[in-house]
Scaffold this motif. Structure first.
Motif, PDB file in Angstrom:
ATOM      1  N   UNK A   1       0.832  -1.196   0.000  1.00 32.62           N
ATOM      2  CA  UNK A   1       0.000   0.000   0.000  1.00 32.62           C
ATOM      3  C   UNK A   1       0.861   1.238   0.000  1.00 32.62           C
ATOM      4  N   UNK A   2       0.447   2.229  -0.798  1.00 33.39           N
ATOM      5  CA  UNK A   2       1.132   3.509  -0.803  1.00 33.39           C
ATOM      6  C   UNK A   2       2.429   3.482  -1.582  1.00 33.39           C
ATOM      7  N   UNK A   3       2.758   4.597  -2.205  1.00 27.21           N
ATOM      8  CA  UNK A   3       4.044   4.727  -2.856  1.00 27.21           C
ATOM      9  C   UNK A   3       4.037   4.180  -4.272  1.00 27.21           C
ATOM     10  N   UNK A   4       5.021   4.614  -5.083  1.00 27.91           N
ATOM     11  CA  UNK A   4       5.124   4.139  -6.463  1.00 27.91           C
ATOM     12  C   UNK A   4       5.329   2.634  -6.496  1.00 27.91           C
ATOM     13  N   UNK A   5       4.706   2.006  -7.455  1.00 30.52           N
ATOM     14  CA  UNK A   5       4.876   0.570  -7.634  1.00 30.52           C
ATOM     15  C   UNK A   5       4.130  -0.273  -6.625  1.00 30.52           C
ATOM     16  N   UNK A   6       3.278   0.354  -5.823  1.00 28.22           N
ATOM     17  CA  UNK A   6       2.542  -0.415  -4.818  1.00 28.22           C
ATOM     18  C   UNK A   6       1.529  -1.338  -5.484  1.00 28.22           C
ATOM     19  N   UNK A   7       1.330  -2.522  -4.896  1.00 26.18           N
ATOM     20  CA  UNK A   7       0.351  -3.471  -5.389  1.00 26.18           C
ATOM     21  C   UNK A   7      -1.040  -2.979  -5.024  1.00 26.18           C
ATOM     22  N   UNK A   8      -1.915  -2.876  -5.993  1.00 22.48           N
ATOM     23  CA  UNK A   8      -3.252  -2.354  -5.741  1.00 22.48           C
ATOM     24  C   UNK A   8      -4.022  -3.272  -4.794  1.00 22.48           C
ATOM     25  N   UNK A   9      -4.752  -2.692  -3.837  1.00 26.30           N
ATOM     26  CA  UNK A   9      -5.597  -3.519  -2.970  1.00 26.30           C
ATOM     27  C   UNK A   9      -6.739  -4.140  -3.767  1.00 26.30           C
ATOM     28  N   UNK A  10      -7.310  -5.205  -3.218  1.00 28.91           N
ATOM     29  CA  UNK A  10      -8.315  -5.966  -3.958  1.00 28.91           C
ATOM     30  C   UNK A  10      -9.517  -5.104  -4.325  1.00 28.91           C
ATOM     31  N   UNK A  11      -9.946  -4.219  -3.431  1.00 28.03           N
ATOM     32  CA  UNK A  11     -11.103  -3.375  -3.725  1.00 28.03           C
ATOM     33  C   UNK A  11     -10.863  -2.513  -4.952  1.00 28.03           C
ATOM     34  N   UNK A  12      -9.628  -2.073  -5.143  1.00 31.52           N
ATOM     35  CA  UNK A  12      -9.302  -1.273  -6.317  1.00 31.52           C
ATOM     36  C   UNK A  12      -9.263  -2.125  -7.570  1.00 31.52           C
ATOM     37  N   UNK A  13      -8.840  -3.370  -7.436  1.00 33.44           N
ATOM     38  CA  UNK A  13      -8.783  -4.276  -8.578  1.00 33.44           C
ATOM     39  C   UNK A  13     -10.185  -4.697  -9.018  1.00 33.44           C
ATOM     40  N   UNK A  14     -11.129  -4.741  -8.073  1.00 33.69           N
ATOM     41  CA  UNK A  14     -12.466  -5.250  -8.358  1.00 33.69           C
ATOM     42  C   UNK A  14     -13.150  -4.492  -9.483  1.00 33.69           C
ATOM     43  N   UNK A  15     -12.968  -3.175  -9.523  1.00 29.15           N
ATOM     44  CA  UNK A  15     -13.582  -2.394 -10.582  1.00 29.15           C
ATOM     45  C   UNK A  15     -13.023  -2.746 -11.946  1.00 29.15           C
ATOM     46  N   UNK A  16     -11.716  -2.964 -12.013  1.00 25.96           N
ATOM     47  CA  UNK A  16     -11.076  -3.354 -13.261  1.00 25.96           C
ATOM     48  C   UNK A  16     -11.562  -4.728 -13.703  1.00 25.96           C
ATOM     49  N   UNK A  17     -11.640  -5.661 -12.755  1.00 27.86           N
ATOM     50  CA  UNK A  17     -12.128  -7.005 -13.073  1.00 27.86           C
ATOM     51  C   UNK A  17     -13.568  -6.935 -13.579  1.00 27.86           C
ATOM     52  N   UNK A  18     -14.397  -6.140 -12.914  1.00 32.24           N
ATOM     53  CA  UNK A  18     -15.790  -6.004 -13.319  1.00 32.24           C
ATOM     54  C   UNK A  18     -15.886  -5.515 -14.760  1.00 32.24           C
ATOM     55  N   UNK A  19     -15.098  -4.506 -15.116  1.00 35.07           N
ATOM     56  CA  UNK A  19     -15.131  -3.958 -16.469  1.00 35.07           C
ATOM     57  C   UNK A  19     -14.669  -4.981 -17.496  1.00 35.07           C
ATOM     58  N   UNK A  20     -13.620  -5.717 -17.155  1.00 35.14           N
ATOM     59  CA  UNK A  20     -13.107  -6.716 -18.086  1.00 35.14           C
ATOM     60  C   UNK A  20     -14.115  -7.843 -18.310  1.00 35.14           C
ATOM     61  N   UNK A  21     -14.785  -8.253 -17.258  1.00 32.65           N
ATOM     62  CA  UNK A  21     -15.765  -9.335 -17.400  1.00 32.65           C
ATOM     63  C   UNK A  21     -16.990  -8.852 -18.164  1.00 32.65           C
ATOM     64  N   UNK A  22     -17.406  -7.637 -17.912  1.00 26.57           N
ATOM     65  CA  UNK A  22     -18.540  -7.100 -18.677  1.00 26.57           C
ATOM     66  C   UNK A  22     -18.225  -7.079 -20.166  1.00 26.57           C
ATOM     67  N   UNK A  23     -16.976  -6.796 -20.499  1.00 24.41           N
ATOM     68  CA  UNK A  23     -16.580  -6.715 -21.908  1.00 24.41           C
ATOM     69  C   UNK A  23     -16.622  -8.071 -22.602  1.00 24.41           C
ATOM     70  N   UNK A  24     -16.480  -9.166 -21.834  1.00 22.40           N
ATOM     71  CA  UNK A  24     -16.481 -10.509 -22.440  1.00 22.40           C
ATOM     72  C   UNK A  24     -17.741 -11.291 -22.091  1.00 22.40           C
ATOM     73  N   UNK A  25     -18.745 -10.636 -21.521  1.00 23.79           N
ATOM     74  CA  UNK A  25     -19.959 -11.350 -21.102  1.00 23.79           C
ATOM     75  C   UNK A  25     -20.596 -12.080 -22.275  1.00 23.79           C
ATOM     76  N   UNK A  26     -20.643 -11.444 -23.441  1.00 24.29           N
ATOM     77  CA  UNK A  26     -21.198 -12.113 -24.613  1.00 24.29           C
ATOM     78  C   UNK A  26     -20.354 -13.289 -25.060  1.00 24.29           C
ATOM     79  N   UNK A  27     -19.029 -13.160 -24.926  1.00 15.77           N
ATOM     80  CA  UNK A  27     -18.143 -14.265 -25.283  1.00 15.77           C
ATOM     81  C   UNK A  27     -18.364 -15.471 -24.378  1.00 15.77           C
ATOM     82  N   UNK A  28     -18.597 -15.223 -23.104  1.00 14.13           N
ATOM     83  CA  UNK A  28     -18.816 -16.332 -22.171  1.00 14.13           C
ATOM     84  C   UNK A  28     -20.000 -17.179 -22.607  1.00 14.13           C
ATOM     85  N   UNK A  29     -21.076 -16.518 -22.996  1.00 15.75           N
ATOM     86  CA  UNK A  29     -22.256 -17.245 -23.467  1.00 15.75           C
ATOM     87  C   UNK A  29     -21.952 -17.955 -24.783  1.00 15.75           C
TER      88      UNK A  29
END
Length: 458
Positions: free
Chosen positions: A8-36
């Protein structure tokens, strides 16, 4: 700071899971049609155990495109540990059919002889452990319904292969696995450690895991995540963090060989294999249960005879034993073998017993279940969460779970709830496809959290 702790904090810090969740959500929404689309394509081209040439080839091709190191064929199986493999002519016919239906020739050739399945690995841009995720890919020997009330039939993605159907959701599991691969590849630069994806053939009949496990495909994994759609939850939006209570099981094929004869003219010269198998069946079901835990025995198939006036010279008995522990199952299997041998001897028959499938018992680790809960809390589509449930059934995933646990790692079997059109292993089985993106999000976030915080920090 130890490798793997949440940064946490500082350059190169690993993003916390809550911050990653939004990115994951967007990526999955983009492939939702592919999943089906992926799920329906696999459903339409259902392939049973050890014949998943097209399924495996298409999965492998996409994983290579995403940058995964892909292993196939004999590189991921210990040949002598395979169980319940169809005859060579059946395997070759299935491989040729897969080629006709668009399987990449190079990949299908690598699996010749029925060495199907895929193992794919991707190393992230940061140090960390290896997290494994296992998905089964085979169909069942079931003729799919053609009734217009059955959505796959109505919408044109019912199985085109007679007698083969995805009637347990493994087409959905494979699609979820591909979705997780898409997410991991997209987050690769910031992903800690390595991800190992196992797409396992031959789960039905618990035939496919042992040869992969004995080949060591999961030996680098600190954690193994497995999943199932529906099963213990038929509510879309419901997630169960970890199933326990799986039963160890052994599947046996017993062939009784006697001597055919004219049943009226010379009955005394015959040796009745049907009677031997029937004697065994009745006495198998008379076996006492074990005080050490749940135990089961079942004869599911008895085939014998060619006509009412012929003494049956051959009989096939297909049976299974199950136990709450390996010890209980081994006891029951041992008693079953004694009964088979005694029945054969009583009727003067030869006996051959082959193991057609086997898998151990396993339980989910509470530490991993807690991480699934944390990940699921970040997925808006998850409306209900339970930590656990008991299966009182068997699943080949247990072989992977036990292997990782025995080597000091952790494992969990996650259920992604899904509304079902009918029960598993029925001709009208279908599931709510809204569960697919939900499953990808929960598993991808759980894997990312385990990779970033292998010791479970706050």
């Amino acid at each position: 700071m130890r490798v793997g702790e949440e940064r946490g904090g500082g350059p190169g810090a690993l993003l916390p899971l809550a911050a990653v969740a939004g990115d994951v959500d967007a990526r999955v929404r983009a492939i939702a049609g592919d999943l089906v689309r992926w799920r329906r394509d696999l459903h339409r081209h259902a392939e049973t155990a050890w014949t998943e040439f097209r399924t495996s080839s298409l999965i492998a091709r996409r994983l290579r495109e995403l940058g995964f190191d892909v292993a196939l064929g004999r590189d991921i199986h210990r040949e002598e540990a395979r169980m319940g493999v169809p005859p060579p002519d059946v395997l070759e016919a299935a491989r040729r059919r897969a080629l006709d239906e668009g399987a990449p020739a190079e990949l299908a050739e690598a699996m010749a002889g029925g060495f199907t399945g895929v193992v794919a690995r991707l190393r992230g841009g940061r140090p960390g452990p290896t997290i494994g995720l296992r998905f089964d890919i085979d169909a069942l020997d079931i003729a799919e319904s053609r009734e217009p009330t059955h959505r796959p039939a109505r919408e044109g993605f019912a199985s085109v292969h007679d007698g083969a159907m995805h009637s347990c959701g493994h087409d959905g599991h494979a699609a979820i696995g591909l979705g997780v691969a898409e997410v991991v590849a997209g987050l690769r630069d910031d992903w800690p450690g390595r991800v190992t994806l196992v797409f396992q053939p031959g789960e039905e009949g618990v035939r496919g895991a042992r040869s992969m496990v004995e080949r060591g495909v999961a030996d680098d994994c600190a954690v193994m995540l497995c999943c199932h759609l529906g099963a213990q939850s038929r509510r879309t939006g419901h997630v169960i963090g970890g199933i326990s209570g799986f039963l160890a099981t052994t599947k046996l094929d017993a062939v009784f060989t006697g001597r055919a004869s004219h049943a009226g003219l010379e009955p005394e010269t015959g040796r009745n294999a049907l009677l031997g198998a029937a004697t065994a069946a009745l006495n198998l079901h008379a076996l006492p249960r074990h005080s050490g835990g749940e135990s089961r025995v079942n004869v599911g198939v008895l085939r014998a005879g060619s006509g009412r006036n012929v003494t049956p010279g051959r009989a096939l008995l297909q049976l299974e034993t199950r136990g709450a522990t390996a010890e209980v199952n081994e006891w029951l299997e041992g008693r079953a073998r004694e009964i088979l041998a005694a029945a054969a001897a009583m009727h003067g028959l030869d006996l051959d017993v082959a193991v057609a499938g086997a898998t151990p018992s396993a339980a989910s680790d509470a530490a991993v279940v807690a991480r699934v809960r944390q990940a699921a809390a970040l997925v808006p589509e998850v409306r209900e969460f339970d930590d656990g449930a008991f299966a009182l059934a068997s699943d080949d995933a247990c072989a992977f779970m036990r292997r990782v646990q025995q080597r000091g790692g952790l494992a969990a079997y996650v259920v992604v709830g899904a509304a079902l059109a009918s029960g598993h292993h029925t001709p009208t089985f279908d599931f709510d496809e809204a569960a697919l993106p939900l499953g990808v999000k929960v598993l991808a976030l759980t894997a990312r959290d385990l990779a970033a915080r292998p010791e479970g920090g706050a």
